[in-house]
Design a protein around this motif. Sequence first.
Motif, mmCIF file in Angstrom:
data_model
loop_
_atom_site.group_PDB
_atom_site.id
_atom_site.type_symbol
_atom_site.label_atom_id
_atom_site.label_comp_id
_atom_site.label_asym_id
_atom_site.label_seq_id
_atom_site.Cartn_x
_atom_site.Cartn_y
_atom_site.Cartn_z
ATOM 1 N N GLU A 138 16.276 76.812 0.166
ATOM 2 C CA GLU A 138 16.722 76.901 1.549
ATOM 3 C C GLU A 138 15.948 75.874 2.355
ATOM 4 O O GLU A 138 14.744 75.685 2.150
ATOM 5 N N TRP A 139 16.640 75.187 3.260
ATOM 6 C CA TRP A 139 15.960 74.236 4.123
ATOM 7 C C TRP A 139 15.060 74.997 5.100
ATOM 8 O O TRP A 139 15.405 76.086 5.551
ATOM 9 N N PRO A 140 13.905 74.431 5.436
ATOM 10 C CA PRO A 140 13.020 75.102 6.390
ATOM 11 C C PRO A 140 13.579 75.044 7.817
ATOM 12 O O PRO A 140 14.516 74.301 8.105
ATOM 13 N N ASN A 141 12.973 75.861 8.671
ATOM 14 C CA ASN A 141 13.274 75.843 10.125
ATOM 15 C C ASN A 141 14.722 76.210 10.437
ATOM 16 O O ASN A 141 15.345 75.615 11.326
ATOM 17 N N ALA A 142 15.250 77.195 9.719
ATOM 18 C CA ALA A 142 16.604 77.670 10.015
ATOM 19 C C ALA A 142 16.636 78.304 11.397
ATOM 20 O O ALA A 142 15.735 79.053 11.780
ATOM 21 N N GLU A 143 17.670 77.981 12.156
ATOM 22 C CA GLU A 143 17.853 78.544 13.500
ATOM 23 C C GLU A 143 18.859 79.692 13.503
ATOM 24 O O GLU A 143 18.920 80.449 14.485
ATOM 25 N N LEU A 144 19.628 79.804 12.420
ATOM 26 C CA LEU A 144 20.673 80.815 12.336
ATOM 27 C C LEU A 144 20.607 81.477 10.966
ATOM 28 O O LEU A 144 20.253 80.837 9.966
ATOM 29 N N THR A 145 20.960 82.764 10.896
ATOM 30 C CA THR A 145 21.141 83.389 9.593
ATOM 31 C C THR A 145 22.424 82.850 8.969
ATOM 32 O O THR A 145 23.257 82.232 9.644
ATOM 33 N N GLU A 146 22.609 83.100 7.680
ATOM 34 C CA GLU A 146 23.839 82.629 7.038
ATOM 35 C C GLU A 146 25.057 83.285 7.673
ATOM 36 O O GLU A 146 26.088 82.641 7.887
ATOM 37 N N ALA A 147 24.933 84.587 8.014
ATOM 38 C CA ALA A 147 26.054 85.287 8.649
ATOM 39 C C ALA A 147 26.387 84.671 10.005
ATOM 40 O O ALA A 147 27.563 84.445 10.329
ATOM 41 N N GLU A 148 25.360 84.393 10.809
ATOM 42 C CA GLU A 148 25.592 83.765 12.123
ATOM 43 C C GLU A 148 26.223 82.394 11.959
ATOM 44 O O GLU A 148 27.145 82.019 12.713
ATOM 45 N N PHE A 149 25.733 81.632 10.984
ATOM 46 C CA PHE A 149 26.230 80.278 10.747
ATOM 47 C C PHE A 149 27.720 80.318 10.400
ATOM 48 O O PHE A 149 28.533 79.582 10.974
ATOM 49 N N VAL A 203 33.572 79.788 11.781
ATOM 50 C CA VAL A 203 34.929 80.334 11.859
ATOM 51 C C VAL A 203 35.418 80.378 13.303
ATOM 52 O O VAL A 203 36.559 80.008 13.610
ATOM 53 N N ASP A 204 34.543 80.820 14.213
ATOM 54 C CA ASP A 204 34.928 80.913 15.630
ATOM 55 C C ASP A 204 35.325 79.550 16.192
ATOM 56 O O ASP A 204 36.266 79.431 16.976
ATOM 57 N N ARG A 205 34.597 78.509 15.797
ATOM 58 C CA ARG A 205 34.795 77.196 16.397
ATOM 59 C C ARG A 205 35.905 76.381 15.736
ATOM 60 O O ARG A 205 36.436 75.451 16.346
ATOM 61 N N THR A 206 36.252 76.702 14.495
ATOM 62 C CA THR A 206 37.259 75.904 13.776
ATOM 63 C C THR A 206 38.528 76.687 13.456
ATOM 64 O O THR A 206 39.563 76.078 13.171
ATOM 65 N N GLY A 207 38.447 78.008 13.442
ATOM 66 C CA GLY A 207 39.593 78.808 13.030
ATOM 67 C C GLY A 207 39.845 78.777 11.534
ATOM 68 O O GLY A 207 40.901 79.218 11.070
ATOM 69 N N CYS A 208 38.878 78.280 10.752
ATOM 70 C CA CYS A 208 39.060 78.223 9.303
ATOM 71 C C CYS A 208 39.027 79.636 8.715
ATOM 72 O O CYS A 208 38.616 80.602 9.364
#
Length: 267
Positions: free
Chosen positions: A144-155, A160-165
């Motif tokens: 995992e890359w360090p300094n994550a700002e979001l959990t995987e679920a949030e990411f 999905v919210d921003r792209t509608g994928c």
Amino acid sequence: MGEHLGVGIGWRSEIDLTVERMPGVDFVEVVAENLHRDHVPESLRVLRAKGVPVLPHAVSLSLGGAEPLDTARVEHLGAVAALLDAPLVSDHVCFVRAGGLDSGHLMPVPRTREALDVLVDNVTAAQEILDRPLALENIAALLEWPNAELTEAEFLHRLVDRTGCLLLVDVANMWANARNLGADPRELLDGIPLDRLAYVHVAGGVEIDGVYHDTHAHAVPQGVLDLLGELCARVQPPGVLLERDDHYPSDSVLADELAAIRAVVSG
């Protein structure tokens, strides 16, 4: 939520006759890069003639990469999808190229807002080229890359919210990350938008020197089937697909694995 697909298996040329004649195969998935954009292998023509959906699954779009989107790869995916009359296409939340080098592996995207912006831009650009829904898959990672700002679920939720994928949820990858990185797959299942689920991947692997490798060349562990059950307790998946890429077992063993998946899905 994607359309109803049922239980399927990854089509590979090494097991094409097996897949053709195996009962209970409701749909198949094929690696898009393994097909020509103007020629369908005979086995896939047979399956399409039977009404079996064939879904192209890309591995090289590198949507999480910082370099400009390789539109030729996206156009190839679109052409293959059109040839197969596929209801949707897919790739991964990852990058495979950076600095002019190809890793040969699916690399995890840093879970930062900046990396999310890049991913969203690339997904949006790909969607403008593709004329059918795009689903994106969570990957297995050994780091995992360090300094994550979001959990995987949030990411994934923001993606999905921003792209509608749509989401292609791989429970085997979730299980691998739980074993290797200590991630909580149930927390992830609770946090991602399962109403945008396209279908589910199930696959096998093996543990070597304390590290679990998602090989797609071994039997599906019970833990992966249990996690599929956890997902099914939250949502009825439109489809569940078994991936097998090497060391192919007998037809009966593959059929047994499909039956085990079907048993979990049907409750």
